[in-house]
Design a protein around this motif. Sequence first.
Motif, PDB file in Angstrom:
ATOM      1  N   VAL A 368       0.843  -1.203   0.000  1.00 35.30           N
ATOM      2  CA  VAL A 368       0.000   0.000   0.000  1.00 35.30           C
ATOM      3  C   VAL A 368       0.875   1.249   0.000  1.00 35.30           C
ATOM      4  O   VAL A 368       0.613   2.211  -0.731  1.00 35.30           O
ATOM      5  CB  VAL A 368      -0.950   0.002   1.216  1.00 35.30           C
ATOM      6  N   ARG A 369       1.927   1.245   0.827  1.00 32.66           N
ATOM      7  CA  ARG A 369       2.830   2.400   0.869  1.00 32.66           C
ATOM      8  C   ARG A 369       3.463   2.651  -0.494  1.00 32.66           C
ATOM      9  O   ARG A 369       3.509   3.782  -0.977  1.00 32.66           O
ATOM     10  CB  ARG A 369       3.940   2.196   1.908  1.00 32.66           C
ATOM     11  N   GLU A 370       3.964   1.599  -1.115  1.00 30.69           N
ATOM     12  CA  GLU A 370       4.628   1.757  -2.406  1.00 30.69           C
ATOM     13  C   GLU A 370       3.652   2.233  -3.480  1.00 30.69           C
ATOM     14  O   GLU A 370       4.030   2.988  -4.382  1.00 30.69           O
ATOM     15  CB  GLU A 370       5.288   0.441  -2.813  1.00 30.69           C
ATOM     16  N   ASN A 371       2.410   1.806  -3.376  1.00 29.25           N
ATOM     17  CA  ASN A 371       1.401   2.253  -4.334  1.00 29.25           C
ATOM     18  C   ASN A 371       1.150   3.752  -4.194  1.00 29.25           C
ATOM     19  O   ASN A 371       1.045   4.477  -5.194  1.00 29.25           O
ATOM     20  CB  ASN A 371       0.101   1.482  -4.118  1.00 29.25           C
ATOM     21  N   TYR A 372       1.073   4.235  -2.950  1.00 29.18           N
ATOM     22  CA  TYR A 372       0.902   5.672  -2.727  1.00 29.18           C
ATOM     23  C   TYR A 372       2.099   6.449  -3.269  1.00 29.18           C
ATOM     24  O   TYR A 372       1.947   7.520  -3.864  1.00 29.18           O
ATOM     25  CB  TYR A 372       0.721   5.968  -1.240  1.00 29.18           C
ATOM     26  N   ILE A 373       3.303   5.921  -3.063  1.00 25.78           N
ATOM     27  CA  ILE A 373       4.513   6.595  -3.541  1.00 25.78           C
ATOM     28  C   ILE A 373       4.458   6.770  -5.057  1.00 25.78           C
ATOM     29  O   ILE A 373       4.778   7.837  -5.596  1.00 25.78           O
ATOM     30  CB  ILE A 373       5.777   5.805  -3.130  1.00 25.78           C
ATOM     31  N   LYS A 374       4.021   5.739  -5.763  1.00 26.59           N
ATOM     32  CA  LYS A 374       3.921   5.816  -7.222  1.00 26.59           C
ATOM     33  C   LYS A 374       2.879   6.845  -7.654  1.00 26.59           C
ATOM     34  O   LYS A 374       3.091   7.613  -8.594  1.00 26.59           O
ATOM     35  CB  LYS A 374       3.556   4.444  -7.790  1.00 26.59           C
ATOM     36  N   MET A 375       1.753   6.873  -6.953  1.00 29.55           N
ATOM     37  CA  MET A 375       0.644   7.729  -7.377  1.00 29.55           C
ATOM     38  C   MET A 375       0.903   9.212  -7.132  1.00 29.55           C
ATOM     39  O   MET A 375       0.428  10.066  -7.885  1.00 29.55           O
ATOM     40  CB  MET A 375      -0.638   7.288  -6.680  1.00 29.55           C
ATOM     41  N   VAL A 376       1.657   9.540  -6.075  1.00 35.46           N
ATOM     42  CA  VAL A 376       1.889  10.959  -5.797  1.00 35.46           C
ATOM     43  C   VAL A 376       2.856  11.582  -6.789  1.00 35.46           C
ATOM     44  O   VAL A 376       2.924  12.809  -6.900  1.00 35.46           O
ATOM     45  CB  VAL A 376       2.408  11.193  -4.356  1.00 35.46           C
ATOM     46  N   LYS A 377       3.582  10.758  -7.543  1.00 32.51           N
ATOM     47  CA  LYS A 377       4.559  11.294  -8.492  1.00 32.51           C
ATOM     48  C   LYS A 377       3.918  12.232  -9.508  1.00 32.51           C
ATOM     49  O   LYS A 377       4.453  13.292  -9.814  1.00 32.51           O
ATOM     50  CB  LYS A 377       5.261  10.149  -9.222  1.00 32.51           C
ATOM     51  N   GLU A 378       2.773  11.824 -10.039  1.00 32.46           N
ATOM     52  CA  GLU A 378       2.081  12.665 -11.011  1.00 32.46           C
ATOM     53  C   GLU A 378       1.246  13.735 -10.320  1.00 32.46           C
ATOM     54  O   GLU A 378       1.188  14.875 -10.774  1.00 32.46           O
ATOM     55  CB  GLU A 378       1.188  11.801 -11.911  1.00 32.46           C
ATOM     56  N   ARG A 379       0.609  13.369  -9.215  1.00 30.57           N
ATOM     57  CA  ARG A 379      -0.304  14.289  -8.542  1.00 30.57           C
ATOM     58  C   ARG A 379       0.382  15.577  -8.111  1.00 30.57           C
ATOM     59  O   ARG A 379      -0.175  16.673  -8.246  1.00 30.57           O
ATOM     60  CB  ARG A 379      -0.910  13.591  -7.317  1.00 30.57           C
ATOM     61  N   VAL A 380       1.589  15.474  -7.588  1.00 23.03           N
ATOM     62  CA  VAL A 380       2.254  16.632  -7.003  1.00 23.03           C
ATOM     63  C   VAL A 380       2.545  17.709  -8.043  1.00 23.03           C
ATOM     64  O   VAL A 380       2.613  18.898  -7.720  1.00 23.03           O
ATOM     65  CB  VAL A 380       3.550  16.190  -6.282  1.00 23.03           C
ATOM     66  N   TYR A 381       2.655  17.334  -9.316  1.00 26.41           N
ATOM     67  CA  TYR A 381       2.975  18.326 -10.340  1.00 26.41           C
ATOM     68  C   TYR A 381       1.795  19.239 -10.675  1.00 26.41           C
ATOM     69  O   TYR A 381       1.954  20.223 -11.396  1.00 26.41           O
ATOM     70  CB  TYR A 381       3.525  17.638 -11.591  1.00 26.41           C
ATOM     71  N   GLU A 382       0.619  18.933 -10.137  1.00 23.38           N
ATOM     72  CA  GLU A 382      -0.496  19.871 -10.243  1.00 23.38           C
ATOM     73  C   GLU A 382      -0.187  21.163  -9.488  1.00 23.38           C
ATOM     74  O   GLU A 382      -0.798  22.203  -9.753  1.00 23.38           O
ATOM     75  CB  GLU A 382      -1.770  19.240  -9.680  1.00 23.38           C
ATOM     76  N   TYR A 383       0.758  21.083  -8.551  1.00 20.06           N
ATOM     77  CA  TYR A 383       1.079  22.223  -7.690  1.00 20.06           C
ATOM     78  C   TYR A 383       2.488  22.751  -7.949  1.00 20.06           C
ATOM     79  O   TYR A 383       3.009  23.531  -7.161  1.00 20.06           O
ATOM     80  CB  TYR A 383       0.929  21.802  -6.221  1.00 20.06           C
ATOM     81  N   GLU A 384       3.084  22.334  -9.053  1.00 21.36           N
ATOM     82  CA  GLU A 384       4.439  22.761  -9.398  1.00 21.36           C
ATOM     83  C   GLU A 384       4.494  24.285  -9.477  1.00 21.36           C
ATOM     84  O   GLU A 384       3.577  24.934  -9.982  1.00 21.36           O
ATOM     85  CB  GLU A 384       4.843  22.127 -10.727  1.00 21.36           C
ATOM     86  N   ILE A 385       5.557  24.850  -8.957  1.00 28.03           N
ATOM     87  CA  ILE A 385       5.601  26.291  -8.701  1.00 28.03           C
ATOM     88  C   ILE A 385       5.384  27.138  -9.953  1.00 28.03           C
ATOM     89  O   ILE A 385       4.643  28.131  -9.924  1.00 28.03           O
ATOM     90  CB  ILE A 385       6.920  26.670  -7.994  1.00 28.03           C
ATOM     91  N   HIS A 386       5.980  26.773 -11.079  1.00 23.55           N
ATOM     92  CA  HIS A 386       5.825  27.582 -12.283  1.00 23.55           C
ATOM     93  C   HIS A 386       4.399  27.495 -12.828  1.00 23.55           C
ATOM     94  O   HIS A 386       3.870  28.472 -13.358  1.00 23.55           O
ATOM     95  CB  HIS A 386       6.839  27.149 -13.342  1.00 23.55           C
TER      96      HIS A 386
END
Length: 403
Positions: A368-386
Amino acid sequence: MNHGWAKKKALTTHLEICGDYKMKLLIISEGYGRGGGDKVISDLSMHLPSDIETVIAAVKIDRPEDLFPYKGRLLHLPVRPTKFRFLRRTLEINKVIASEKPDIVLTFRRNYNYANILSLGRHKKIVSIHNYDADYFRTKGIRGEINKTLTRVLYNKSDLIIVLTGAMKDDLIKMFGIKPEKIKVIPNPCDIEHIQKLSTEKIEHTFFNTEEPIILNVGRLTRQKGQWHLIRAFNHVRQQLPCKLVIIGHGNLEGYLKRLVKDLGIEDESLFLGWQRNPFKYIDRSTLFVFPSLWEGFGLSLIEAMAIGCPVIASDCKYGPREILGNGEYGRLVPVCDGNFYDAEKPLTKEEEILAGAILELLVNKHVRENYIKMVKERVYEYEIHKVVNKYVDAFNSISGRA
């Protein structure tokens, strides 16, 4: 913990340039130092295009060594805590506006938003709501009616209202009759590349020389952040599985939290690190990031943990965690705890039991932890600073007629 994922190419900011004209932005806030709102101001000033001149004006300014970096000029607003503070604040804001002659004034916090809207001049007025202030959303009783009327009348006179989440926008429309076209949702930015770089710094503290899983929280030690609920839940978890707890931050509840840790007999398993200029290296070394806040404006530290690839558990509080975690798709959401203070002898509340269960489940379930790690990779770029700064630039261009 090296998650080793490739960094995406940063988006570039843009601005419609009209000849050699340079837009002037005046940002006004109660303080500037090392708080969450200050970080947003810092990120904006550092990443806005050179065609926007930035001036930051604040009542409280921390020591130079404690300031987040910024570009532009930093001015002090001489507003003392007196009986007529609102009037004094409004007068001082009018003075700095008359002196600087900005094209746009962007304010943070309710009273500064009111002063911005009431200010004189031809500048465009942008107000922002960057925290869940109970007074903003108080609608009962005489005070509630006054607040409701002030918010509806004044905010509808602004040129633009910036909020961090869609849920906050919905509440402003429903509770205060704010015109939907006045509101723009722009989340807090996250400098992913910078955070990932800082996360690789070496940790000297021997507490981290362990094979046991580490649970970590970053935030001010105040009632809003609810860390005592995490401490009580952690005590329950560590009775079933060896683990450690790290809390980063400072605040007025530090004494209470440390006494609770002592009374629970978990001093050897717990570490208070105080405020850290680089919390990211500790997040990188942690197994879970737990966010037990009672309320928030957004929850930037969740995004920062995700940027490093650390699985997160967050309370489903107003506002931020549910939208950031995609209704629980990108991390575990748990009910908000009741916010009551408890000593070591009190049994866990229902919400604390659920929090403890979620922590234990993620600690024992590597899949479950590893699955969350994979999924946040794309999600976090919704908030990328530029990407976020571009939304601010678009908003500036739109209200100034340059879009």
